[in-house]
Design a protein around this motif. Structure first.
Motif, PDB file in Angstrom:
ATOM      1  N   HIS A  88      27.996  47.179  78.005  1.00  0.00           N
ATOM      2  CA  HIS A  88      27.500  48.552  77.898  1.00  0.00           C
ATOM      3  C   HIS A  88      28.649  49.499  77.523  1.00  0.00           C
ATOM      4  O   HIS A  88      28.520  50.302  76.598  1.00  0.00           O
ATOM      5  CB  HIS A  88      26.854  48.986  79.218  1.00  0.00           C
ATOM      6  CG  HIS A  88      26.509  50.433  79.270  1.00  0.00           C
ATOM      7  ND1 HIS A  88      25.478  50.982  78.534  1.00  0.00           N
ATOM      8  CD2 HIS A  88      27.080  51.465  79.940  1.00  0.00           C
ATOM      9  CE1 HIS A  88      25.428  52.282  78.759  1.00  0.00           C
ATOM     10  NE2 HIS A  88      26.388  52.597  79.609  1.00  0.00           N
ATOM     11  N   THR A  89      29.757  49.371  78.218  1.00  0.00           N
ATOM     12  CA  THR A  89      30.925  50.217  77.952  1.00  0.00           C
ATOM     13  C   THR A  89      31.415  50.049  76.523  1.00  0.00           C
ATOM     14  O   THR A  89      31.798  51.023  75.862  1.00  0.00           O
ATOM     15  CB  THR A  89      32.059  49.875  78.946  1.00  0.00           C
ATOM     16  OG1 THR A  89      31.586  50.121  80.270  1.00  0.00           O
ATOM     17  CG2 THR A  89      33.299  50.719  78.682  1.00  0.00           C
ATOM     18  N   ASP A  90      31.385  48.810  76.028  1.00  0.00           N
ATOM     19  CA  ASP A  90      31.897  48.513  74.682  1.00  0.00           C
ATOM     20  C   ASP A  90      30.870  48.740  73.573  1.00  0.00           C
ATOM     21  O   ASP A  90      31.182  48.583  72.398  1.00  0.00           O
ATOM     22  CB  ASP A  90      32.394  47.070  74.619  1.00  0.00           C
ATOM     23  CG  ASP A  90      33.606  46.839  75.520  1.00  0.00           C
ATOM     24  OD1 ASP A  90      34.280  47.827  75.897  1.00  0.00           O
ATOM     25  OD2 ASP A  90      33.872  45.669  75.861  1.00  0.00           O
ATOM     26  N   GLY A  91      29.628  49.068  73.933  1.00  0.00           N
ATOM     27  CA  GLY A  91      28.599  49.348  72.928  1.00  0.00           C
ATOM     28  C   GLY A  91      27.986  48.116  72.290  1.00  0.00           C
ATOM     29  O   GLY A  91      27.473  48.176  71.177  1.00  0.00           O
ATOM     30  N   HIS A  92      28.013  46.985  73.022  1.00  0.00           N
ATOM     31  CA  HIS A  92      27.416  45.752  72.512  1.00  0.00           C
ATOM     32  C   HIS A  92      25.994  45.585  73.049  1.00  0.00           C
ATOM     33  O   HIS A  92      25.602  46.242  74.008  1.00  0.00           O
ATOM     34  CB  HIS A  92      28.262  44.542  72.906  1.00  0.00           C
ATOM     35  CG  HIS A  92      29.675  44.620  72.443  1.00  0.00           C
ATOM     36  ND1 HIS A  92      30.028  44.889  71.141  1.00  0.00           N
ATOM     37  CD2 HIS A  92      30.843  44.480  73.123  1.00  0.00           C
ATOM     38  CE1 HIS A  92      31.345  44.894  71.030  1.00  0.00           C
ATOM     39  NE2 HIS A  92      31.860  44.656  72.220  1.00  0.00           N
TER      40      HIS A  92
END
Length: 121
Positions: A88-92
Motif C-alpha cells: 500500500h505504501t509503495d503503491g503496488h
C-alpha cells in the motif's frame, strides 16, 4: 486469453477463504531474494505482486521466466501486517490466485487486508 469476471471473482473468493482457513499465503521467490511480480493488466506503470492460497497453485507458475524460482510461504499475520502495508505504501497492487496466464483481479492491498481481517472475525 482472458478470464470472465465471474471466474476472477471466484478465484479471489477462493483465495480469501483458503488463506483464512490455513493461515498461509504463497508467493514465488526468485534466487536473488525478490518476489514474483507482474505488470498490471489494468493500469500503466503499476506493479502487481502475485500470491496464491495454495502451494500447488504457486508451484504451477514456477516455469518459463520463473523456472528457477520456488513457492515460498508467508504467514497470514505477516502478510497482512507487513506485506500488504508495504505494498500500500509503495503503491503496488495484489494479484490473488491469478491463473496460468497471469490474469485475475488486481486488488488494492488495503481492501484485501480489510477483507482478510473481517473474514477472520
Amino acid at each position: 486469453m482472458f478470464q470472465d469476471s465471474a471466474t476472477t471473482i471466484e478465484n479471489y473468493e477462493r483465495f480469501v477463504r483458503r488463506v483464512i482457513e490455513s493461515g498461509e499465503v504463497w508467493g514465488i521467490k526468485h534466487p536473488d531474494g525478490t518476489w514474483a511480480t507482474s505488470e498490471s493488466n489494468e493500469f500503466e506503470e503499476t506493479l502487481v505482486y502475485v500470491f496464491w492460497s495454495d502451494k500447488s497453485y504457486a508451484k504451477r507458475h514456477c516455469k518459463e521466466v520463473w523456472s528457477d524460482s520456488v513457492p515460498s510461504l508467508i504467514g497470514l499475520d505477516s502478510f497482512i501486517d507487513n506485506w500488504l502495508r508495504g505494498m500500500h505504501t509503495d503503491g503496488h497492487l495484489v494479484g490473488p490466485n491469478w491463473d496460468a496466464h497471469l490474469f485475475g483481479l488486481e486488488v488494492e492491498p488495503v481492501e484485501l487486508a480489510q477483507r482478510l481481517i473481517e473474514s477472520d472475525s
